[in-house]
Write an enzyme that holds these catalytic residues in place. Structure first.
Site, PDB file in Angstrom:
ATOM      1  N   SER A 141      11.658  11.213  -3.056  1.00  0.00           N
ATOM      2  CA  SER A 141      12.119  10.085  -3.569  1.00  0.00           C
ATOM      3  C   SER A 141      12.936  10.002  -4.905  1.00  0.00           C
ATOM      4  O   SER A 141      14.112   9.162  -5.139  1.00  0.00           O
ATOM      5  CB  SER A 141      11.322   9.445  -3.528  1.00  0.00           C
ATOM      6  OG  SER A 141       9.727   9.275  -4.986  1.00  0.00           O
ATOM      7  N   LYS A 155       5.676   0.984  -6.734  1.00  0.00           N
ATOM      8  CA  LYS A 155       7.005   1.758  -8.061  1.00  0.00           C
ATOM      9  C   LYS A 155       7.552   0.157  -8.259  1.00  0.00           C
ATOM     10  O   LYS A 155       7.726   0.170  -9.624  1.00  0.00           O
ATOM     11  CB  LYS A 155       7.699   1.952  -6.968  1.00  0.00           C
ATOM     12  CG  LYS A 155       7.574   3.791  -6.403  1.00  0.00           C
ATOM     13  CD  LYS A 155       8.221   4.422  -5.640  1.00  0.00           C
ATOM     14  CE  LYS A 155       7.981   6.044  -5.147  1.00  0.00           C
ATOM     15  NZ  LYS A 155       9.121   5.929  -4.243  1.00  0.00           N
TER      16      LYS A 155
END
Length: 809
Positions: free
Chosen positions: A697, A740
């Site tokens: 990511s 996140k």
């Protein structure tokens, strides 16, 4: 072939008066094989003849001089022995008496006369005949012979004393025997020796050697008899003691019966029987319990099995087979209790209320299997206690962390010493009801070794379709767990086996943002720590700004465990001041926190950062929740070198290489020299290099950092991004969006770049978290670069210009 009659060697007792029946033995004798015994000279022995061959021989002998040779078989299993199946030394004997029975068999008494040696067989049919030599014994009187005879007589008297089956008359006979050969033959004939030993004695011609051989045999026999006598004595004492106790118990029972009283054993059995009926067990379980109770009644108390059965029955009668707490089905009251104990966590509270609604409509609804997944300190365990309190159920907790033995779940078999049921049944007994809230903590930390797989043992426990008949190895009867509300907790979901994960309903607890932590501290943490440290609200007060300072400068976590720890430290220091005589109220304000907790432990890197070239902010997911990370890129003169540092894993390194390849392939599009890689070496670094990092990511973040470095356009400081890239510039979706976003909120990020395909994940995040944040959804690297980079290069300062001129000169 002929057999010795019976097992008693004393049917005929030899005396010193017995003399040889004949003085002269023919040179040729019929030979009668015998098995199982040896006939010695001057000994009268009963024999039985059943074979036609032996009967023919005896009939012919009776018509003649009644003398025949008795020789032992080497192998008693041979039915019709030949000349090679016999020993060569035997005894010439006389038939003293004979009886014929209706079945055709003969019973006869034979008296041994002399030892004979077979020289040659002269006839084999219809019976054996052989030429023989008569063996004459020779010996001389002397002190040695006298000593041997006295020693033999003494040892034989000892044997008679130790052997209960030997008659005392033998002792008188032995004392009167004056010849050493006759003494040896008599003793051997009347003791139960091996056939080989008896034959060896028979074959010894010298009487003195015979006595010496017999001495060692008698010594061995005495040792065996002494050990046997000792064993018999011990057994007799034990039996006598048991008989005495049994007799006394029977007397006690009779006395108690006359008085109308009951003994302790009867009282105990009746109490257990009453408890079994009161326990309201299922019929099949009650049947097992009654059967074990019957066994208990006939087993002595001293037996080890008695205590095993008693413990087993205690477990059966003490389990809450029919004990059930009544659920609080008032949804409004339950919601109030949950809100009192926990702030936020709306997903969990909503699921509990749904369960209650179903329970209210369907009384026999099975308990749900919930799994709370989230970082440490977010309230997973305490939430289980709160659910139990709201429902009015008992609460049981069992930590699975480090459990490697399957028996911890399913128990041990009763055949093992100190066996017990598993922790599931133990927890049910501890709760005292069959429908508690049962929390299985740290389900992601179960281990596996040679003792089995505890996760596999949990499959039956956590399967609503199977746990209605859960069988513990110790109980070996089914217990209904379908009414139990199981709640499991874990930090991450990946280690949980798929089969076990499939049986649970996963509820994710991502953590708290700053505003939520402030509310949790005000309503829960501060009141609890004030009370636990002996203070009152009149002695200490925390302002909201002080709490914010503690959260930002002294903790870095998704949960609130460290926050409570720091609040507790302040309360302890305040308690000391109060004990030392400080009477005024202590106000914990912004700026005074440092006096209690020392220098700042953490600094906000986002707040200090400005837009810089080659530095981009990324988002990461960890076991402790979401985190932000920075990707730094720099260049230096060189040729085709890419350096990656910061404990990057293989997947992250591959993402960096993919980002560089894409940028090189599209350099012209971004206004970068297409041969820049020929002139420069590149270095990508992720700070906090001691912490391992991996995952795809960070691909977008690395791409943005590299483009910023090559175009010298700074990255916006309040932008964070995440996403996996491809060599064609596409951005793929990633996981952990909720965690996140929460990390971005805690760090003060205002703008987040997310993959277009993760747009639906924002629906899981509350509006309170998304408030004040801008989400940009990107589908290609071009979208990320356009949203993250400043449009212009930073203006150069005068100092930079002077430096440039100096370098030119």
């Amino acid at each position: 072939m002929i057999n010795k009659k019976g097992n008693d060697p004393f049917n005929i007792i030899d005396t010193n008066d017995i003399k040889p029946a004949v003085k002269e033995i023919p040179k040729e004798l019929p030979i009668l094989p015998i098995k199982g015994t040896i006939v010695f000279p001057m000994i009268i022995v009963p024999l039985v003849a059943v074979k036609d061959r032996a009967i023919k021989l005896i009939d012919d002998a009776l018509r003649g001089d009644k003398i025949l040779g008795l020789v032992a078989q080497k192998d008693a299993r041979i039915e019709v022995p030949g000349k090679d199946d016999l020993f060569r030394i035997g005894t010439a004997s006389t038939i003293a008496k004979m009886l014929r029975f209706p079945d055709g068999s003969l019973r006869l008494l034979v008296q041994g006369s002399f030892r004979i040696r077979i020289k040659k067989f002269t006839q084999e049919s219809p019976y054996l005949k052989a030429r023989i030599d008569v063996i004459q014994e020779k010996w001389e009187k002397g002190v040695k012979v006298e000593a041997l005879m006295r020693n033999i007589v003494s040892m034989f008297q000892k044997i008679i004393e130790l052997s209960p089956h030997l008659p005392e008359e033998l002792e008188a006979i032995v004392i009167n025997l004056e010849e050493p050969g006759r003494l040896a033959d008599f003793i051997v004939a009347n003791l139960n020796f091996e056939l080989e030993d008896k034959q060896n004695i028979l074959e010894m011609i010298n009487p003195v050697e015979r006595l010496q051989k017999l001495t060692s045999i008698l010594m061995k026999e005495i040792n065996i008899l002494e050990i046997g006598a000792k064993i018999r004595s011990q057994v007799k004492n034990e039996i006598d003691e048991d008989q005495r106790k049994f007799y006394l118990r029977e007397q006690l029972k009779a006395i108690q019966k006359e008085l109308g009283e009951k003994d302790e054993r009867t009282i105990e059995t009746e109490e257990l029987k009453k408890k079994i009926k009161e326990a309201q067990m299922p019929k099949d379980v009650q049947k097992v319990a009654m059967k074990e109770l019957e066994r208990l009644g006939i087993i002595p108390v001293q037996a080890a099995e008695y205590h095993v059965i008693r413990t087993y029955l205690d477990w059966l009668v003490n389990l809450p087979w029919a004990v059930e707490t009544i659920d609080n089905l008032d949804i409004k009251k339950v919601a109030k209790v949950l809100n009192e104990d926990h702030y936020d966590l709306d997903d969990v509270k909503e699921r509990i209320l749904e369960f209650l609604a179903v329970r209210k409509l369907k009384k026999d609804a099975k308990g749900p299997i919930l799994c709370f997944i989230g970082p440490p300190g977010v309230g997973k365990t305490s939430l289980g206690k709160s659910i139990a309190r709201a429902l009015g159920r008992k609460f049981v907790r069992f930590s699975l962390g480090g459990v490697r033995d399957e028996a911890e779940i399913r128990g041990h078999r009763r055949t093992y010493v100190a066996a017990l049921p598993g922790r599931i049944i133990q927890g049910i007994k501890q709760a005292g009801s069959n429908n508690p809230v049962f929390m299985l903590d740290e389900i992601d930390k179960i281990g596996v070794d040679f003792r089995g797989d505890p996760a596999a043992a949990l499959l039956e426990v956590l399967d609503p379709e199977q746990n209605s008949s859960f069988s513990d190895h110790y109980l070996e009867v089914a217990f209904n767990l379908s009414k139990v509300m199981f709640i499991t907790t874990g930090n991450i979901i990946d280690p949980i086996p798929p089969a076990l994960k499939d049986r649970m309903e996963i509820i994710t607890l991502p953590g708290y943002i700053l505003q939520e932590k402030v509310q949790i501290a005000k309503h829960f943490l501060i009141p609890r720590q004030v009370k636990e440290n002996g203070l009152t609200p009149k002695l200490i007060r925390f302002t909201d700004k002080a709490v914010v300072e503690i959260i930002n400068d002294y903790t870095r976590e998704a949960g609130v465990r460290n926050l409570e720890r720091e609040i507790g430290a302040i309360c302890r220091k305040t308690a000391r001041k109060v004990v030392e005589g400080y009477k005024r109220k202590t106000d914990i304000k912004e700026g005074t926190v440092r006096q209690y907790l020392g220098p700042k432990k953490y600094y906000s890197e986002i707040a200090e950062r400005k837009g810089e070239v080659g530095i981009a902010t990324g988002l990461a997911w960890t076991q402790a929740g979401g985190e932000i990370l920075f990707v730094e890129a720099t260049k230096m003169k060189g040729k085709k070198s890419l350096t990656l540092t910061g404990q990057m894993g293989d997947v992250m390194q591959e993402s960096a290489e993919a980002a560089l390849s894409y940028i090189r392939a599209n350099a012209v599009k971004y206004g970068i020299d297409d041969d820049f890689y020929e002139k420069y070496d590149l270095h990508i670094h992720i700070p906090e290099g001691a912490i391992p990092k991996d995952g795809p990511s960070a691909g977008v973040t690395m791409s943005v950092a590299l483009v910023s470095l090559m175009t010298e356009k700074p990255v916006k400081p309040d932008v964070a991004m995440t996403g996996e890239i491809t060599l064609r510039g596409k951005i793929l979706p990633i996981g952990g969006v909720k965690e996140k976003v929460m990390a971005s909120k805690r760090a003060g990020i205002k703008k987040i770049l997310l993959p277009e395909k993760n747009k639906a994940n924002l629906e899981e995040i509350s509006d309170r978290v998304k408030k004040g944040m801008q989400f940009v959804f990107i589908d290609t690297i071009d979208d990320a670069i356009a949203a993250a980079l400043e449009s212009k290069k930073p203006a150069k300062t005068k100092a930079q210009g002077k430096n440039k001129k100096v370098r030119k000169s």
